[in-house]
Design an enzyme around this catalytic site. Structure first.
Site, short mmCIF file in Angstrom:
data_model
loop_
_atom_site.label_atom_id
_atom_site.label_comp_id
_atom_site.label_asym_id
_atom_site.label_seq_id
_atom_site.Cartn_x
_atom_site.Cartn_y
_atom_site.Cartn_z
N MET A 1 16.75 11.42 13.89
CA MET A 1 15.55 11.21 14.70
C MET A 1 15.82 11.41 16.19
SD MET A 1 12.99 7.95 15.05
CE MET A 1 12.65 7.75 13.31
N ARG B 1 -12.85 31.38 7.91
CA ARG B 1 -12.81 30.07 8.57
C ARG B 1 -14.10 29.80 9.32
NH1 ARG B 1 -7.56 28.95 12.38
NH2 ARG B 1 -8.87 30.02 13.91
N TYR C 1 23.77 11.82 8.51
CA TYR C 1 23.24 11.36 7.22
C TYR C 1 23.58 12.38 6.14
CZ TYR C 1 20.49 8.03 9.92
OH TYR C 1 20.09 7.04 10.77
N LYS D 1 -5.24 25.78 23.58
CA LYS D 1 -5.38 24.70 22.58
C LYS D 1 -4.00 24.11 22.26
CE LYS D 1 -4.87 28.03 18.85
NZ LYS D 1 -5.56 28.91 17.88
C1 LIG Z 1 -5.15 30.21 18.28
C2 LIG Z 1 -6.10 31.31 18.39
C3 LIG Z 1 -5.81 32.44 19.16
C4 LIG Z 1 -4.46 32.68 19.80
O1 LIG Z 1 -3.56 33.15 18.82
P1 LIG Z 1 -2.08 33.63 19.20
O2 LIG Z 1 -1.58 34.23 17.94
O3 LIG Z 1 -1.31 32.42 19.60
O4 LIG Z 1 -2.20 34.62 20.29
C5 LIG Z 1 -6.81 33.39 19.31
N1 LIG Z 1 -8.01 33.25 18.73
C6 LIG Z 1 -8.32 32.18 17.96
C7 LIG Z 1 -9.66 32.08 17.35
C8 LIG Z 1 -7.37 31.19 17.75
O5 LIG Z 1 -7.69 30.14 16.99
#
Ligand SMILES: *Cc1c(COP(=O)(O)O)cnc(C)c1O
Length: 361
Positions: free
Chosen positions: A306, A133, A258, A37
């Site tokens: 930036m 969640r 800055y 992801k």
């Molecule tokens: C993002 C995520 C992971 C991976 O987590 P890491 O700490 O990066 O290994 C695993 N399971 C779920 C449900 C996640 O949302």
């Protein structure tokens, strides 16, 4: 005329990715759902998926239908698994394309059951063992299994849950593993093809479950350990780099960047062609961070802007326009930078912007 190379780039070390995957396999002894992801944590969703597609993984973990679709369009064969609750508007596509959702609520279960009317949908059941969640809480599990028994449109192929404090609270996480294992053991009809999964990177490094046969590492695959004791076993996949544009000799008392950070000595100051517009966090300003330039650690001077940062190269014998610097990578851990920036490595990696060219080695 040739095109100019980018000012800021991220070198992605494919062999490091494979080494980290091997480590995850060996250390956990389980199958791996590679979590990709967030554009593979900034490493490039499609390129990383292509790299992992030949590895015989049961799933690639993505955040939403959009990420799954990008894999689908690129011909990736490993099945996308949607981490977390799906939106009602995503479900028709998820069902039609055969991506695996995790059922997080009765509402989601009923909707997928309808969508699977003609051809049943393979789905996992999400359990809420502490993350809050989504997923079924212990008191709801009986009813969820009962309802699933009346859902011919759904084939249950696995069960999972998620760890909120695996890198922070050992006592809670141990109890969570126990709760998860006992909930899973109450699910009837599990065979060896049924996937049971709980661990993220921190979970797979330090905890043991009786019931799981799959783990879901993200950060660890990219070579960063959420638990520093295990960092030595991993190889950072990304090296974030830029180059010197100009070297200025500035007198004591001169301001830098800055806000005018005032120099306390005569200083040789090199300008690098990247800034927060590339994802180098502005919150690193004034936090005592360094960049690696010509083999030496050089302190960041003044605020991150930036498109440019300024570093102190007074101690360097040689520093020329065009010289290459490492902002983070194998020599400067992004997890150490994250502490100084008051954030986490996951955030820094995913916030590297599209302006930064990814180079795959
Ligand atoms: C993002 C995520 C992971 C991976 O987590 P890491 O700490 O990066 O290994 C695993 N399971 C779920 C449900 C996640 O949302």
């Amino acid at each position: 005329m040739t095109e100019s190379p980018p000012r800021a780039w991220a070198e992605i070390d494919r062999s490091a990715l494979h080494d980290n995957l091997q480590f995850a396999r060996r250390h956990s002894g389980k199958e791996i759902m590679a979590v990709i992801k967030g554009g593979a944590y900034g490493h490039g969703l499609v390129e990383i998926a292509k790299e992992l597609d030949s590895q015989n993984l049961p799933f690639l973990g993505v955040a939403n239908a959009g990420e799954a679709r990008r894999l689908f369009k690129e011909g990736i064969r490993t099945r996308p698994y949607i981490l977390g609750a799906t939106l009602p508007s995503e479900r028709e596509e998820i069902a039609a394309c055969g991506w695996t959702p995790c059922l997080c609520s009765f509402e989601e279960m009923e909707h997928f059951n309808q969508l699977g009317n003609d051809s049943p949908i393979k789905a996992h059941l999400a359990l809420d063992t502490g993350m809050g969640r989504g997923g079924f809480q212990p008191r709801q599990l009986g009813e969820a299994l009962e309802k699933l028994g009346h859902c011919p449109g759904i084939i249950l192929t696995g069960v999972g849950s998620h760890l909120p404090v695996a890198d922070e609270d050992t006592e809670f996480t141990r109890k969570q593993f126990e709760l998860f294992d006992s909930m899973v053991e109450s699910i009837p009809g599990r065979d060896e093809t049924f996937h049971v999964h709980l661990s993220n990177s921190a979970g797979l490094l330090d905890y043991h479950s009786r019931t799981t046969n799959l783990v879901r590492p993200g950060l660890l695959l990219y070579g960063i350990s959420p638990l520093s004791a295990h960092q030595k076993n991993l190889k950072p996949v990304m090296t974030f780099k830029s180059r010197v544009s100009v070297v200025n000799h500035l007198p004591k008392g001169h301001g830098v960047s800055y806000g005018r950070t005032i120099l306390e000595r005569d200083t040789k100051a090199a300008v690098l062609g990247l800034g927060y517009g590339d994802g180098y966090p502005r919150s690193l300003s004034g936090k005592g961070v360094h960049v690696l330039l010509n083999g030496s650690l050089c302190p960041l001077l003044g605020r991150v802007t930036m498109d440019q940062i300024i570093v102190d190269v007074t101690e360097l014998e040689n520093c020329q326009p065009g010289d290459e610097a490492e902002l983070f990578g194998p020599n400067l851990l992004v997890s150490d930078l994250a502490v100084k920036a008051g954030t986490i490595p996951w955030e820094i990696l995913t916030q590297i912007t599209p302006r930064v060219t990814r180079l795959y080695r």
